[in-house]
Design an enzyme around this catalytic site. Structure first.
Site, mmCIF file in Angstrom:
data_model
loop_
_atom_site.group_PDB
_atom_site.id
_atom_site.type_symbol
_atom_site.label_atom_id
_atom_site.label_comp_id
_atom_site.label_asym_id
_atom_site.label_seq_id
_atom_site.Cartn_x
_atom_site.Cartn_y
_atom_site.Cartn_z
ATOM 1 N N CYS A 138 0.839 -1.206 0.000
ATOM 2 C CA CYS A 138 0.000 0.000 0.000
ATOM 3 C C CYS A 138 0.867 1.245 0.000
ATOM 4 O O CYS A 138 1.395 1.649 1.057
ATOM 5 C CB CYS A 138 -0.932 -0.004 1.209
ATOM 6 N N CYS A 141 -0.477 4.088 2.170
ATOM 7 C CA CYS A 141 -0.277 3.859 3.603
ATOM 8 C C CYS A 141 1.161 4.138 4.027
ATOM 9 O O CYS A 141 1.405 4.738 5.071
ATOM 10 C CB CYS A 141 -0.610 2.407 3.959
ATOM 11 N N ASP A 142 2.119 3.685 3.217
ATOM 12 C CA ASP A 142 3.506 3.626 3.668
ATOM 13 C C ASP A 142 4.488 4.489 2.886
ATOM 14 O O ASP A 142 5.658 4.557 3.246
ATOM 15 C CB ASP A 142 3.985 2.169 3.633
#
Length: 317
Positions: A138, A141-142
């Site tokens: 992701c 997300c990261d």
């Protein structure tokens, strides 16, 4: 084999952000929800490290801790959280029949499905070794953790193209590994990638091994599947963007799904094609796939379940 039967108002299948948020709202509405966690209690977030983009956690939080907080909050309002796996569903009657672990039968007036989706991985041993320590599925997300660094991303579809351009805004350089000599992404997404100067596309390229120092990623060993030449690309982040698989096998032939297996819900709703059955989170969302959006649809599902039961009770009065 003994068959035990239980009648409940609200059954929630799954225990990620969507399932637990649904439980919080359902419990506060006195629906006395029962949550079955599935084989991965807490869902995908229990397999991640730092979560820094969920509102309220000012300093970030570890994924497993966050899901523990969700569980405790749900239980504080009276949710019955149980470890178990749903093995059979029957939505043909007014009350829905659910079998747990092949043994226990539950008759549920409403069912909220929050079984999530599973990221597709390449299947490399090193991929799992460094998952959460430089390997991610992701970018949204990261990606933040790789500001100014060199990263690699695997994939050739719209999701990979979108995540590559997202990473390019943060990273110093993005190496995009494409197995064939062309993208599967739409023309618009291809143009976006090709016009981003710090994305380098490696065609005919496959990831053979993710390299690291035992603590974090240091590079990726790749193979040119035409020349058979192997090289090492130094990177600190490795993103897999080859798709997700919704966890909907249990509902095949029972609920309407799209071509990729995601449950279909009515527009601006979590209602499925079966009355009293609702779907929330990644099991029906192939666009956003974020913890906060999953939680939002979990809230929607519980509110809709409450309204469904209230309308049903009124019509029967």
């Amino acid at each position: 084999m003994s068959q035990e039967t239980e009648h409940i108002k609200c059954l929630i299948i799954g225990s990620g952000p969507a399932g637990y948020t649904a439980a919080i709202y359902a419990a506060r509405a006195d629906l006395k929800p029962v949550v079955y966690t599935g084989i991965v209690p807490g869902g995908q977030l229990t397999q991640t490290t730092d979560v820094e983009n969920f509102p309220g956690y000012t300093d970030g939080v570890l994924g497993p801790q966050m899901m523990e907080d969700f569980r405790k909050q749900a239980e504080r309002f009276g949710t019955d959280v149980r470890f178990g796996y749903i093995t059979e569903v029957d939505f043909s009657g007014d009350v829905h029949k659910i079998v747990v672990d092949g043994e226990k039968t539950i008759m549920a007036e409403t069912v909220i499905i929050a079984t999530g989706a599973t990221a597709k991985w390449l299947g490399l041993e090193s991929e799992q070794k460094y998952n959460g320590f430089g390997v991610s599925a992701c970018a949204v997300c990261d990606g933040f953790f790789f500001k100014g660094q060199d990263v690699a991303i695997v994939g050739a579809g719209d999701t990979a193209a979108e995540e590559a351009t997202y990473l390019a805004k943060l990273a110093n350089k993005v190496h995009m590994l494409v197995r064939r000599d062309e993208f599967r992404a739409s023309k618009a997404m291809q143009h976006r990638v090709l016009n981003t100067p710090n994305i380098e596309i490696h065609y005919h390229t496959e990831a053979k091994e993710i390299l690291g120092d035992g603590q974090s990623v240091t590079g990726v060993q790749v193979l040119n599947n035409q020349t058979r030449e192997e090289t090492v690309i130094p990177v600190t982040g490795f993103f897999v963007a080859i798709g997700h698989k919704p966890n909907t096998e249990l509902f095949q032939g029972k609920l309407d799904m799209d071509g990729n297996g995601y449950l279909i819900t009515e527009p601006d709703s979590t209602r499925t094609n079966i009355e009293g059955v609702f779907a929330c989170g990644d099991v029906q969302d192939h666009v956003y796939r974020q913890a906060v959006t999953a939680a939002g649809t979990g809230c929607m599902a519980a509110l809709e379940a409450e309204r469904y039961l209230a309308a049903k009770e009124f019509s029967e009065a």
